[in-house]
Motif scaffolding. Structure first.
Motif, PDB file in Angstrom:
ATOM      1  N   ALA B  63      29.497 -43.985  -9.842  1.00 15.31           N
ATOM      2  CA  ALA B  63      30.556 -44.624  -9.270  1.00 15.31           C
ATOM      3  C   ALA B  63      30.094 -45.364  -8.023  1.00 15.31           C
ATOM      4  O   ALA B  63      29.000 -45.034  -7.449  1.00 15.31           O
ATOM      5  CB  ALA B  63      31.739 -43.579  -9.032  1.00 15.31           C
ATOM      6  N   LEU B  64      30.765 -46.270  -7.421  1.00 21.75           N
ATOM      7  CA  LEU B  64      30.499 -47.034  -5.960  1.00 21.75           C
ATOM      8  C   LEU B  64      30.147 -46.035  -5.134  1.00 21.75           C
ATOM      9  O   LEU B  64      29.364 -46.153  -4.281  1.00 21.75           O
ATOM     10  CB  LEU B  64      31.615 -48.075  -5.917  1.00 21.75           C
ATOM     11  CG  LEU B  64      31.268 -48.909  -4.446  1.00 21.75           C
ATOM     12  CD1 LEU B  64      30.013 -49.589  -4.789  1.00 21.75           C
ATOM     13  CD2 LEU B  64      32.565 -49.816  -4.464  1.00 21.75           C
ATOM     14  N   SER B  65      30.837 -45.157  -4.887  1.00 19.64           N
ATOM     15  CA  SER B  65      30.909 -43.964  -3.757  1.00 19.64           C
ATOM     16  C   SER B  65      29.635 -43.222  -3.791  1.00 19.64           C
ATOM     17  O   SER B  65      29.386 -42.264  -2.897  1.00 19.64           O
ATOM     18  CB  SER B  65      32.099 -43.134  -3.751  1.00 19.64           C
ATOM     19  OG  SER B  65      32.155 -42.414  -4.984  1.00 19.64           O
ATOM     20  N   ASN B  66      28.983 -43.255  -5.141  1.00 24.36           N
ATOM     21  CA  ASN B  66      27.566 -42.460  -5.122  1.00 24.36           C
ATOM     22  C   ASN B  66      26.538 -43.248  -4.572  1.00 24.36           C
ATOM     23  O   ASN B  66      25.426 -42.721  -4.221  1.00 24.36           O
ATOM     24  CB  ASN B  66      27.348 -42.298  -6.697  1.00 24.36           C
ATOM     25  CG  ASN B  66      28.172 -41.653  -7.416  1.00 24.36           C
ATOM     26  OD1 ASN B  66      28.490 -41.875  -8.742  1.00 24.36           O
ATOM     27  ND2 ASN B  66      29.197 -40.542  -6.803  1.00 24.36           N
ATOM     28  N   ASN B  68      25.606 -44.463  -1.665  1.00 22.67           N
ATOM     29  CA  ASN B  68      25.070 -44.211  -0.367  1.00 22.67           C
ATOM     30  C   ASN B  68      24.002 -43.137  -0.662  1.00 22.67           C
ATOM     31  O   ASN B  68      23.207 -42.951   0.701  1.00 22.67           O
ATOM     32  CB  ASN B  68      26.090 -43.715   0.864  1.00 22.67           C
ATOM     33  CG  ASN B  68      26.469 -42.459   0.509  1.00 22.67           C
ATOM     34  OD1 ASN B  68      26.727 -41.744  -0.657  1.00 22.67           O
ATOM     35  ND2 ASN B  68      26.619 -41.399   1.569  1.00 22.67           N
ATOM     36  N   ARG B  69      23.777 -42.410  -1.461  1.00 23.18           N
ATOM     37  CA  ARG B  69      22.810 -41.428  -1.392  1.00 23.18           C
ATOM     38  C   ARG B  69      22.239 -41.018  -2.769  1.00 23.18           C
ATOM     39  O   ARG B  69      20.984 -40.328  -2.907  1.00 23.18           O
ATOM     40  CB  ARG B  69      23.537 -39.925  -0.993  1.00 23.18           C
ATOM     41  CG  ARG B  69      24.714 -39.345  -2.031  1.00 23.18           C
ATOM     42  CD  ARG B  69      25.607 -38.568  -1.672  1.00 23.18           C
ATOM     43  NE  ARG B  69      26.567 -38.013  -2.288  1.00 23.18           N
ATOM     44  CZ  ARG B  69      27.474 -38.582  -3.155  1.00 23.18           C
ATOM     45  NH1 ARG B  69      27.757 -40.205  -2.511  1.00 23.18           N
ATOM     46  NH2 ARG B  69      28.375 -38.444  -3.995  1.00 23.18           N
ATOM     47  N   ASP B  75      23.696 -50.782  -7.829  1.00 20.44           N
ATOM     48  CA  ASP B  75      24.830 -51.389  -7.804  1.00 20.44           C
ATOM     49  C   ASP B  75      24.930 -51.794  -9.265  1.00 20.44           C
ATOM     50  O   ASP B  75      26.286 -51.697  -9.930  1.00 20.44           O
ATOM     51  CB  ASP B  75      24.977 -52.367  -7.168  1.00 20.44           C
ATOM     52  CG  ASP B  75      26.288 -52.844  -6.659  1.00 20.44           C
ATOM     53  OD1 ASP B  75      26.851 -52.076  -6.056  1.00 20.44           O
ATOM     54  OD2 ASP B  75      26.811 -54.161  -7.118  1.00 20.44           O
ATOM     55  N   ILE B  78      26.747 -48.987 -12.035  1.00 22.53           N
ATOM     56  CA  ILE B  78      28.151 -48.488 -11.804  1.00 22.53           C
ATOM     57  C   ILE B  78      28.881 -48.499 -13.222  1.00 22.53           C
ATOM     58  O   ILE B  78      28.615 -49.536 -14.071  1.00 22.53           O
ATOM     59  CB  ILE B  78      29.137 -49.488 -10.906  1.00 22.53           C
ATOM     60  CG1 ILE B  78      28.420 -49.277  -9.501  1.00 22.53           C
ATOM     61  CG2 ILE B  78      30.402 -49.063 -10.897  1.00 22.53           C
ATOM     62  CD1 ILE B  78      29.187 -50.054  -8.489  1.00 22.53           C
ATOM     63  N   PRO B 182      31.065 -34.127   2.980  1.00 18.93           N
ATOM     64  CA  PRO B 182      30.422 -35.685   3.466  1.00 18.93           C
ATOM     65  C   PRO B 182      28.824 -35.571   3.282  1.00 18.93           C
ATOM     66  O   PRO B 182      28.508 -34.458   3.425  1.00 18.93           O
ATOM     67  CB  PRO B 182      30.783 -35.610   4.907  1.00 18.93           C
ATOM     68  CG  PRO B 182      31.079 -34.394   5.382  1.00 18.93           C
ATOM     69  CD  PRO B 182      31.695 -33.465   4.108  1.00 18.93           C
TER      70      PRO B 182
END
Lengths: 92, 239
Positions: B63-66, B68-69, B75, B78, B182
């Motif tokens: 997912a896009l929110s994954n 960052n880490r 990209d 996804i 977070p």
């Protein structure tokens, strides 16, 4: 007598720093010190559940030994003791 | 035997490990339990170090929110299964890696099968329930369990050796509420690397590992502290 409390991870933000020193009476128990730390509803909620027992995943160590293996919240504090308190860290 | 390619690929570390040590890594099968932030870092460093066999387990899709880490996923990934994305990157990093990708949710019902013939378990999970399940399998099989976890800029790690150290349940008798924490990507990067380092040392029997020591990483203050651990004689899993 002087006792130091060290906080880890998010507890550093919640309890206002890396460490705090307390001047306590002889015979003070861990419960008394945790009560002193619980000086706001949020801080109390971090440490204790509704039945006022220490949340099982909050770790409290006296000089590196988990109080679970000592006398729990009744563990007596002594001059120079260092109490380390830390929250669960669970993300992956 | 190591091939000519492998001898050159690992030449900068064979001077430390020896060819015999490198062969030990090649013969080891690692379970990476989770292909998220911790799994991205630990699996990458273990793959390029020459771990021979890896089974990576994750039920999720990228997912896009994954992003960052979870640096194994890009990209362009996804919507893909994390295990497929992870397998592609890890195999591209080191074609010698024999990797099995399993799209399952770790549960009591399948944990023993998922561990199968793996020699050790890397805890790259994001929840306590799955950690308890694999802690039990590690105890039953007497194989090490390399714990790692993160929150914000913070992280922790310890190496659990059944029979000799506190187990995961000794350290954390009960799970906190399962709200997603977070996470800043550098935290699982650092902790995942510590886990990979622990795995290598354990296999090679060099240095010392985090036995009965909970390492606490504070990325905000750039501090590492250590908390000594003890087995809980009344532990419901190992006591």
């Amino acid at each position: 007598m002087k006792v130091t409390v060290k906080f880890f991870a998010t507890f550093r933000e919640i309890f206002g720093g890396d460490a705090r020193e307390f001047e306590l009476d002889e015979g003070t128990e861990v419960q008394n010190l945790l009560d002193l730390l619980s000086d706001s509803p949020q801080r109390r909620k971090e440490l204790f559940d509704q039945a006022a027992t220490l949340k099982p995943y909050v770790k409290v160590l006296k000089n590196g030994r988990n109080i679970h293996f000592l006398d729990g919240l009744r563990t007596k504090l002594e001059a120079g003791d260092v109490l380390s308190i830390f929250p669960p860290v669970g993300g992956g | 035997m190591l091939t000519a390619d492998e001898l050159e690929r690992y030449s900068r570390q064979i001077s430390i490990f020896g060819e015999e040590g490198q062969l030990k890594l090649k013969r080891t099968k690692v379970l990476i339990a989770g292909a998220g932030g911790l799994g991205s870092a630990s699996a990458t460093y273990l793959a390029v170090a020459g771990i021979g066999k890896m089974r990576i387990v994750d039920h999720d899709v990228v997912a896009l929110s994954n992003l960052n880490r979870q640096i194994l996923h890009w990209d362009s990934d996804i919507g893909k299964r994390k295990i497929d994305s992870a397998r592609t990157k890890l195999k591209a990093a080191n074609p010698h890696l024999d990797i099995e990708a399993v799209a399952e949710t770790i549960s009591e019902a399948n944990a023993a099968t998922l561990v199968g013939d793996c020699d050790l378990i890397v805890d790259a999970m994001d929840n306590f329930a799955a950690r308890y399940v694999l802690n039990r399998v590690a105890l039953d099989r007497k194989i090490p369990f390399f714990h790692g976890a993160v929150h914000g800029f913070y992280g922790q790690a310890t190496t659990i050796i059944p029979g000799s150290t506190a187990c995961f349940r000794c350290i954390f008798p009960e799970a906190p509420s399962p709200s997603p924490p977070p996470v800043v990507g550098v935290a699982p990067g650092i902790v995942g690397c510590i886990q990979a380092s622990e795995v290598l040392k354990y296999i090679l029997d060099i240095g010392c590992v985090l036995e009965n020591r909970l390492l606490m990483w504070d990325g905000l203050r750039v501090e590492m502290n250590e908390i000594p651990l003890e087995k809980n004689p009344y532990c419901k899993d190992c006591g």
